[in-house]
Write an enzyme that holds these catalytic residues in place. Structure first.
Site, PDB file in Angstrom:
ATOM      1  N   CYS A 105      44.681  30.410  34.399  1.00 49.05           N
ATOM      2  CA  CYS A 105      44.496  31.424  35.522  1.00 49.05           C
ATOM      3  C   CYS A 105      44.825  32.889  34.992  1.00 49.05           C
ATOM      4  O   CYS A 105      46.261  32.598  34.692  1.00 49.05           O
ATOM      5  CB  CYS A 105      44.900  30.568  36.653  1.00 49.05           C
ATOM      6  SG  CYS A 105      46.164  29.384  37.310  1.00 49.05           S
ATOM      7  N   GLU A 167      42.903  36.307  45.762  1.00 45.33           N
ATOM      8  CA  GLU A 167      41.468  36.367  44.340  1.00 45.33           C
ATOM      9  C   GLU A 167      40.384  35.417  44.966  1.00 45.33           C
ATOM     10  O   GLU A 167      40.392  35.301  45.765  1.00 45.33           O
ATOM     11  CB  GLU A 167      42.674  35.681  43.335  1.00 45.33           C
ATOM     12  CG  GLU A 167      43.852  35.908  43.269  1.00 45.33           C
ATOM     13  CD  GLU A 167      44.317  35.596  42.153  1.00 45.33           C
ATOM     14  OE1 GLU A 167      44.693  35.819  40.971  1.00 45.33           O
ATOM     15  OE2 GLU A 167      43.445  34.187  41.937  1.00 45.33           O
TER      16      GLU A 167
END
Length: 264
Positions: A105, A167
């Site tokens: 990630c 995000e």
């Protein structure tokens, strides 16, 4: 201050208020260097409008004003048995250290190859850059067409009082055989797990997990994992006989593909 790509930032969009005033002297030198990478600033609709440092984007003082950046999460499965590759983030990480999470990630950067939005080319390019850096996977084993984009989520997660994440995160599955040589500055452990083994990990009090991974596992991962395994069986995968392979491409154009899911 955020840098506009082609136009002035509208007054309604957040402008960072804190960046250089926060000292990183007590953190790992390599992780501090990575904090200077330039993330892509986006609106809640995922429209790119500027860039700023990874450091600036992850300070809660800026996140609390609405500062939002683009990210990706790769879930890499072993083709022979459909097990998911997990990583445990290194103790040196500035945000969410020592936590288990999905395979990789990170963030596409504000560079030409990673700004391309058509067919999610930019986030796929970023994944091909980061998987070798974190897990030592040879770049020759990674191809854009092997990353199957499923959806993107908008979430916010504090790490501690100072740092956090806010995000729009592109979720991608991949089913490829890879060689691992983990970078200990990024990853302290890595292992393949089945669904049952992952559920056991979640139930054990000694394990901690990144908040985005818990969110994705809770609402999205298991149904897609099941669907991928079942459709792969229909195409000839048989674990007991050692025949065929699990293939993430069976999920292309499936339910909710392309949606922006809010998890905040």
């Amino acid at each position: 201050m955020a840098t506009a790509f082609t136009e002035t930032i509208p007054p309604s969009l957040p402008v960072p208020s804190t960046n250089g005033t926060i000292s990183l002297d007590t953190y790992d030198e390599e992780q501090v260097r990575l904090m200077e990478e330039r993330c892509i600033l986006v609106t809640p609709e995922d429209k790119a409008y500027g860039e700023d440092s990874k450091k600036t984007c992850h300070l809660m003082s800026n996140i609390n004003t609405g500062l939002l950046h683009r990210a990706f999460s790769v879930f890499l499965f072993r083709p022979k048995d459909g097990k998911l590759l997990l990583q445990k983030r290194a103790d040196e990480k500035i945000t969410f250290p020592s936590m288990w999470t999905n395979t990789c990630c990170s963030h596409p950067l504000s560079i030409k190859s990673e700004l391309v939005e058509e067919n999610q080319a930019g986030v796929k390019s970023a994944a091909i850059r980061k998987l070798p850096q974190e897990l030592g996977i040879p770049e020759s084993q990674l191809k854009p067409e092997d990353f199957i984009y499923l959806t993107k989520i908008h979430y916010l997660a504090p790490s501690d009082g100072l740092w956090g994440e806010h995000e729009i995160d592109y979720i991608m599955f991949s089913t490829i055989d890879v060689d691992l040589e983990i970078n200990p500055n990024e990853v302290s452990d890595a292992k393949y797990v089945s669904k049952q083994e992952l559920e056991t990990m979640f139930s054990e009090s000694g394990n901690s997990f990144t908040p985005w991974f818990k969110l994705i596992a809770r609402d999205l991962l298991y149904p897609w994992w099941d669907e991928m395994l079942e459709k792969s069986k229909a195409e000839g995968w048989n674990l007991e006989k050692g025949e065929g392979r699990v293939n993430a491409k069976v999920l292309a154009n499936g339910p909710r593909v392309g949606d922006l899911i809010k998890m905040i």
